[in-house]
Motif scaffolding. Structure first.
Motif, PDB file in Angstrom:
ATOM      1  N   ARG A   4       0.851  -1.179   0.000  1.00 13.77           N
ATOM      2  CA  ARG A   4       0.000   0.000   0.000  1.00 13.77           C
ATOM      3  C   ARG A   4       0.888   1.230   0.000  1.00 13.77           C
ATOM      4  O   ARG A   4       1.823   1.329   0.770  1.00 13.77           O
ATOM      5  N   GLY A   7      -0.421   5.009   2.664  1.00 16.56           N
ATOM      6  CA  GLY A   7      -0.170   5.289   4.080  1.00 16.56           C
ATOM      7  C   GLY A   7       1.281   5.628   4.353  1.00 16.56           C
ATOM      8  O   GLY A   7       2.160   5.266   3.594  1.00 16.56           O
ATOM      9  N   PRO A   8       1.536   6.313   5.415  1.00 17.59           N
ATOM     10  CA  PRO A   8       2.894   6.581   5.839  1.00 17.59           C
ATOM     11  C   PRO A   8       3.493   5.297   6.394  1.00 17.59           C
ATOM     12  O   PRO A   8       2.773   4.394   6.780  1.00 17.59           O
ATOM     13  N   SER A   9       4.788   5.195   6.422  1.00 17.22           N
ATOM     14  CA  SER A   9       5.354   3.909   6.823  1.00 17.22           C
ATOM     15  C   SER A   9       6.071   3.987   8.151  1.00 17.22           C
ATOM     16  O   SER A   9       5.657   4.695   9.054  1.00 17.22           O
ATOM     17  N   ARG A  10       7.171   3.247   8.234  1.00 19.01           N
ATOM     18  CA  ARG A  10       7.819   3.026   9.513  1.00 19.01           C
ATOM     19  C   ARG A  10       8.027   4.298  10.340  1.00 19.01           C
ATOM     20  O   ARG A  10       7.812   4.321  11.529  1.00 19.01           O
ATOM     21  N   ARG A  12       6.450   7.011  10.611  1.00 16.06           N
ATOM     22  CA  ARG A  12       5.283   7.506  11.357  1.00 16.06           C
ATOM     23  C   ARG A  12       4.924   6.578  12.507  1.00 16.06           C
ATOM     24  O   ARG A  12       4.574   7.028  13.591  1.00 16.06           O
ATOM     25  N   VAL A  13       5.046   5.276  12.210  1.00 14.95           N
ATOM     26  CA  VAL A  13       4.729   4.307  13.267  1.00 14.95           C
ATOM     27  C   VAL A  13       5.672   4.536  14.446  1.00 14.95           C
ATOM     28  O   VAL A  13       5.261   4.564  15.608  1.00 14.95           O
ATOM     29  N   GLY A  16       4.705   7.502  16.459  1.00 11.07           N
ATOM     30  CA  GLY A  16       3.562   7.184  17.324  1.00 11.07           C
ATOM     31  C   GLY A  16       4.008   6.391  18.535  1.00 11.07           C
ATOM     32  O   GLY A  16       3.631   6.687  19.667  1.00 11.07           O
TER      33      GLY A  16
ATOM     34  N   GLN B   4       8.005  -3.738   4.853  1.00 13.67           N
ATOM     35  CA  GLN B   4       7.339  -2.502   4.453  1.00 13.67           C
ATOM     36  C   GLN B   4       5.831  -2.740   4.359  1.00 13.67           C
ATOM     37  O   GLN B   4       5.037  -1.929   4.811  1.00 13.67           O
ATOM     38  N   GLY B   5       5.486  -3.880   3.817  1.00 14.76           N
ATOM     39  CA  GLY B   5       4.077  -4.214   3.645  1.00 14.76           C
ATOM     40  C   GLY B   5       3.339  -4.300   4.962  1.00 14.76           C
ATOM     41  O   GLY B   5       2.203  -3.863   5.079  1.00 14.76           O
ATOM     42  N   PHE B   7       4.045  -2.743   7.743  1.00 13.05           N
ATOM     43  CA  PHE B   7       3.895  -1.489   8.466  1.00 13.05           C
ATOM     44  C   PHE B   7       3.178  -0.407   7.683  1.00 13.05           C
ATOM     45  O   PHE B   7       2.774   0.600   8.247  1.00 13.05           O
ATOM     46  N   SER B   8       3.055  -0.577   6.371  1.00 10.00           N
ATOM     47  CA  SER B   8       2.382   0.483   5.634  1.00 10.00           C
ATOM     48  C   SER B   8       0.884   0.323   5.844  1.00 10.00           C
ATOM     49  O   SER B   8       0.287  -0.679   5.507  1.00 10.00           O
ATOM     50  N   MET B   9       0.307   1.322   6.453  1.00  9.16           N
ATOM     51  CA  MET B   9      -1.116   1.238   6.710  1.00  9.16           C
ATOM     52  C   MET B   9      -1.774   2.549   6.301  1.00  9.16           C
ATOM     53  O   MET B   9      -1.104   3.560   6.146  1.00  9.16           O
ATOM     54  N   SER B  10      -3.072   2.487   6.138  1.00  5.91           N
ATOM     55  CA  SER B  10      -3.766   3.692   5.705  1.00  5.91           C
ATOM     56  C   SER B  10      -3.656   4.757   6.791  1.00  5.91           C
ATOM     57  O   SER B  10      -3.489   4.458   7.963  1.00  5.91           O
ATOM     58  N   ARG B  11      -3.751   6.018   6.359  1.00 10.00           N
ATOM     59  CA  ARG B  11      -3.620   7.131   7.282  1.00 10.00           C
ATOM     60  C   ARG B  11      -4.637   7.010   8.423  1.00 10.00           C
ATOM     61  O   ARG B  11      -4.329   7.245   9.583  1.00 10.00           O
ATOM     62  N   LEU B  14      -3.603   4.417  10.924  1.00 14.36           N
ATOM     63  CA  LEU B  14      -2.465   4.842  11.729  1.00 14.36           C
ATOM     64  C   LEU B  14      -2.902   5.829  12.801  1.00 14.36           C
ATOM     65  O   LEU B  14      -2.499   5.707  13.961  1.00 14.36           O
ATOM     66  N   LEU B  17      -4.540   3.957  15.491  1.00 11.39           N
ATOM     67  CA  LEU B  17      -3.581   3.224  16.320  1.00 11.39           C
ATOM     68  C   LEU B  17      -2.891   4.155  17.309  1.00 11.39           C
ATOM     69  O   LEU B  17      -2.766   3.837  18.498  1.00 11.39           O
ATOM     70  N   VAL B  18      -2.470   5.319  16.810  1.00 15.14           N
ATOM     71  CA  VAL B  18      -1.748   6.249  17.678  1.00 15.14           C
ATOM     72  C   VAL B  18      -2.672   6.751  18.786  1.00 15.14           C
ATOM     73  O   VAL B  18      -2.312   6.730  19.971  1.00 15.14           O
TER      74      VAL B  18
END
Lengths: 449, 387
Positions: A4, A7-10, A12-13, A16, B4-5, B7-11, B14, B17-18
């Motif tokens: 995908r 979405g932003p990746s690592r 941003r995670v 957070g 990468q797959g 951890f890549s999640m929709s905005r 995310l 989650l935060v």
């Protein structure tokens, strides 16, 4: 899986997660600085001291729980100098002045054990962690008592057990922070044995129905040992689930087993149901081996007798205390309980009331609420005037030693509460045993928090 | 699927989650005014949150209503306590074995139960759970210690611990390399698992596997006709949710090393279903909200007695006060079940989608039914397919 890109990746995670960790780092300091910077848990700081009453308000022992709570409310009144003082006037020695404990007014919180170990521990934890209870007391099941006692040892909070009759509570599972005033299964067996031999002879064949948990097991074992020492034979022992309701499937086999005595190691509503059904099946009218068939209920209480109605008449058992006792302590307690609630207290109420007073007295004697000092004040303490004659809190296992009552269901009750006749007051020396026979270890006085 | 797959999640995910992590980690702060900020209850919040989101993977996504989830909770607890007794007081091996064992258990029960669907499936799981309960309660007493519950004893072997630490006075406490797992540290330990569990659920919801499960929920026959064998998918979902329950059971043992058979009773299974429905079936956050609400009722409402009520309504005139206290006392203390029942009836009648539906309606109201509101409604349709 397709990647995908929306979405932003690592990065941003991670951001957070960092935010989360910062919160995690700050929050505990906020909590600890407020509540834990003390020399012991729940040290009373204001002008009140909070006790936690953990009793079954729902479930098979709810009747006992309700009576325990009444007794605790009465004890709090008396400790705070309200009402007529009850056993405060008869207790010897007594350091209680009727001005609370160590000058602090007694407040209380309550919890529902539901007669489940999990629920009991949860409500005890709530009272200790949230409500600031300095001492936990109550309960009407040995399974619960053992579970809560273990918790209290961990938390460093004194536990004054309510109604618990299993040998394990002050035997295999004894704890430094746990104390029991009530008698136990071993004492029941030792007290009942000689009376059973007198009444029913020494050549009997016994069949046990046993509540399948901690208390039932030790009760069965103690009764088996006591009766076999008389020369009785044990035909069979059958475990029944707690709260079964219908015992007919367990009672039918008794008829054809060749047994002539049925020993019901049941308590509360279980005992009411099993006894009623045994009588309905005609067991008591039967003749087996040329003798009248008999039923024995080793642990008796007035509340159960009330539930079982006429079926209880003539049946032998043992009890910790009965309201008809004529000593000054019992009479003072029955009088103030009766004045407040309009009926006499049960033995569950008695033991709980006494436990609350004994704890308060120990604090006064220790001059502090600091649990290890209070424990030392209780260990080996000798007292009188609380309904059971001279009593001692044995230091080795925190078990009270006192006379045991052998009772019989009253054939001609004069009132709806006059249900048990005292057959014999078995002296303490006859029911005493060596503390080491059940094993177990008390553990340390000081616990880290 | 590369890293990468994962951890890549929709905005939106995310942000959720935060925010969720912050809300969970800040529980000790914002629960203060509700009188619920004490370690034991917060641990329960985290643990039952895990249980509910795990259950939601099965019920919310596939529509299979399991009435026996408490069995996995119990298996997890017993396994964890046995690990404590035999090996080490460290929670990691205990949780590891708890998850593995409950997963295995779920595989066996699921393999049989999933041959049927609908009410038959529910009854089968209920039967298995009741069997497990009876086994734990009386038949397997040597392993489970029956009604008394499995507890630690000072004579336990604890093979690994005894190699490193000498004899201690009293019973050991479960500790994560020295950090004791009771009180606040215990809560944070559980909270981290809740956040990880939530993250994994999010990924499952967003994955093709999740789509497949939703497909099964909306029309299993059609899925079969298009050539999918649905059973492996439902079985996987069942095992995953069983493992969540095992993790929750393990954590219960970590924070309080005792395992009792009543954890497996059918009422406990029913409670999990209630939590999910109350919060909102098939939504990510709903089951957690439901779990928190029920645990709050159970622990706080049940502790109110008449004294508390008298204090609360002390400002009212005497006559009125006693009447008010008389009426409200029916709903607190032993009557907390009554309150919960009323709330449940109200929610199911007026908000069939649970509390999350209420939340969506409110946000829709504030945004004037446009923008976010419409989007939320679209989400609603997506997550709530026809039963």
């Amino acid at each position: 899986m397709t990647e995908r890109n929306d979405g932003p990746s690592r990065r941003r995670v991670l951001k957070g997660a960092a935010a989360g960790l910062v919160t995690a780092g700050i929050a505990p300091t906020i909590i600890t600085s407020r509540a834990y910077g003390q020399e012991y848990r729940n040290k009373p700081s204001g002008d009140t001291v909070t006790l936690g009453f953990n009793v079954p308000q729902t479930g098979p022992y709810a009747d006992e729980g309700a009576d325990e709570l009444r007794a605790y409310e009465l004890a709090v009144e008396h400790l705070n100098g309200e009402g007529d003082g009850g056993m405060l006037n008869t207790m010897q020695p007594s350091n209680l002045k009727g001005n609370g404990i160590l000058g602090k007014k007694v407040a209380y919180v309550t919890g529902d054990t539901q007669t489940k170990s999990d629920a009991a521990r949860a409500s005890a934890k709530r009272m200790i962690e949230k409500d600031g209870a300095l001492m936990i007391t109550g309960g009407s099941s040995s399974g619960v008592a053992v579970a809560v006692q273990g918790l209290c040892q961990e938390m460093g909070t004194i536990f004054m057990a309510g109604l618990t009759h299993s040998n394990d509570t002050t035997g295999k599972d004894k704890r430094r922070y746990g104390f029991r005033h009530f008698f136990n299964a071993y004492m029941s067996g030792a007290a009942l044995g000689p009376v059973l031999a007198d009444e029913y002879g020494t050549e009997r064949r016994a069949y046990h129905l046993t509540a399948d948990y901690n208390w039932g097991w030790t009760q069965e074992e103690s009764m088996k040992n006591a009766t076999e020492a008389l020369g009785w034979e044990t035909v069979n022992t059958v475990k029944t689930p707690v709260g079964a309701g219908d015992f007919s499937q367990y009672i039918t086999p008794v008829l054809n087993s060749g047994a002539d005595v049925l020993i019901l190691n049941h308590y509360g509503r279980d005992m009411v149901n099993s006894l009623t059904q045994a009588v309905q099946f005609g067991l008591r009218d039967k003749q087996v081996n040329g003798k009248d068939f008999q039923i024995v209920v080793p642990l008796f209480s007035r509340l159960m007798a009330q539930g079982a109605g006429d079926n209880i008449k003539g049946i032998l058992g043992s009890t910790n205390w009965n309201w008809s006792l004529q000593d000054a302590g019992s009479q003072a307690f029955v009088k103030s309980f009766g004045a407040k609630y309009g009926f006499p207290p049960s033995m569950a109420a008695h033991t709980c009331y006494v436990q609350a007073l004994l704890y308060a007295d120990a604090c006064e004697r220790a001059g502090t609420f600091y649990p290890p000092d209070v424990i030392r004040a209780l260990e080996g303490h000798k007292f009188d005037g609380m309904g059971n004659g001279p009593t001692e809190y044995r230091a080795e296992d925190h078990q009270c030693f006192k006379d045991v009552l052998v009772v019989r269901g009253n054939e001609n009750p004069t009132s709806q509460f006059d249900l048990l006749n005292v057959v014999q007051q078995v002296p303490r020396s006859q029911v005493e045993y060596d503390a080491s026979i059940f094993g177990g270890e008390l553990g340390p006085y000081e616990v880290s928090m | 699927m590369n890293l990468q797959g994962i951890f890549s999640m929709s905005r939106k995910d995310l942000t959720t989650l935060v925010i969720f992590s912050i809300v969970v980690l800040a529980l000790p702060i914002w629960l203060q005014p509700f009188g619920a900020a004490y370690p034991d209850l917060m641990q329960r919040f985290a643990i039952f949150g895990i249980l509910a989101i795990g259950f939601n993977i099965l019920f919310g996504l596939t529509g299979y209503l399991s009435f026996g989830h408490a069995a996995f909770l119990g298996v997890g607890s017993y396994t964890a306590v046995w690990t404590f007794k035999l090996f080490s007081m460290n929670p990691i091996p205990a949780l590891f074995f708890a998850v593995i064992m409950s997963g295995l258990f779920a595989f066996i029960i699921g393999f049989v139960s999933l041959r049927r669907s609908g009410i038959y499936f529910s009854i089968l799981t209920l039967a298995f759970a009741q069997m497990s309960y009876n086994l734990a309660y009386s038949v397997l007493t040597p392993i489970t210690n029956g009604e008394t519950g499995l507890q630690l004893e000072s004579s336990d072997p604890r093979i690994i611990d005894s190699m490193f630490v000498g004899e201690q006075a009293g019973l050991p406490v479960s500790n994560f390399f020295g950090l004791e797992m009771s009180g606040i540290p215990g809560f944070y330990f559980c909270a981290i698992f809740l956040i990880i569990g939530f993250f994994i659920t999010q990924r499952i919801f967003a994955s093709p596997f999740g789509m497949m499960l939703r497909g099964i929920k909306s029309n299993q026959t059609r899925m079969n006709y298009t050539g999918f064998n649905t059973r492996p998918y439902t079985l996987t979902a069942f095992v995953i949710s069983g493992m969540y329950a095992g993790l929750a059971g393990g954590l219960m043992a970590v924070t309080d090393p005792l395992a009792g058979a009543e954890r497996m009773q059918w009422t406990a299974s029913g409670e999990i279903v209630l939590m999910t429905i109350l919060g909102g079936v098939g939504t990510l956050l709903g089951p957690i909200v439901g779990a928190w609400l029920i645990k709050y009722f159970e622990n706080i409402f049940s502790s109110f007695n008449e004294n508390v009520l008298h204090n609360l309504f002390g400002f009212l005139p005497d006559g009125v006060e006693s009447v008010v206290v008389e009426i409200t006392s029916m709903f607190v203390g032993e009557g907390w079940h009554l309150t919960l029942g009323l709330v449940f009836v109200l929610v199911v009648t007026f908000l069939p989608g649970g509390i999350m539906e209420g939340y969506r309606r409110i946000t829709a109201m504030f945004t004037g039914g446009g923008g976010d509101g419409k989007k939320a409604n679209a989400d609603d349709k997506q997550t709530q397919p026809a039963e």
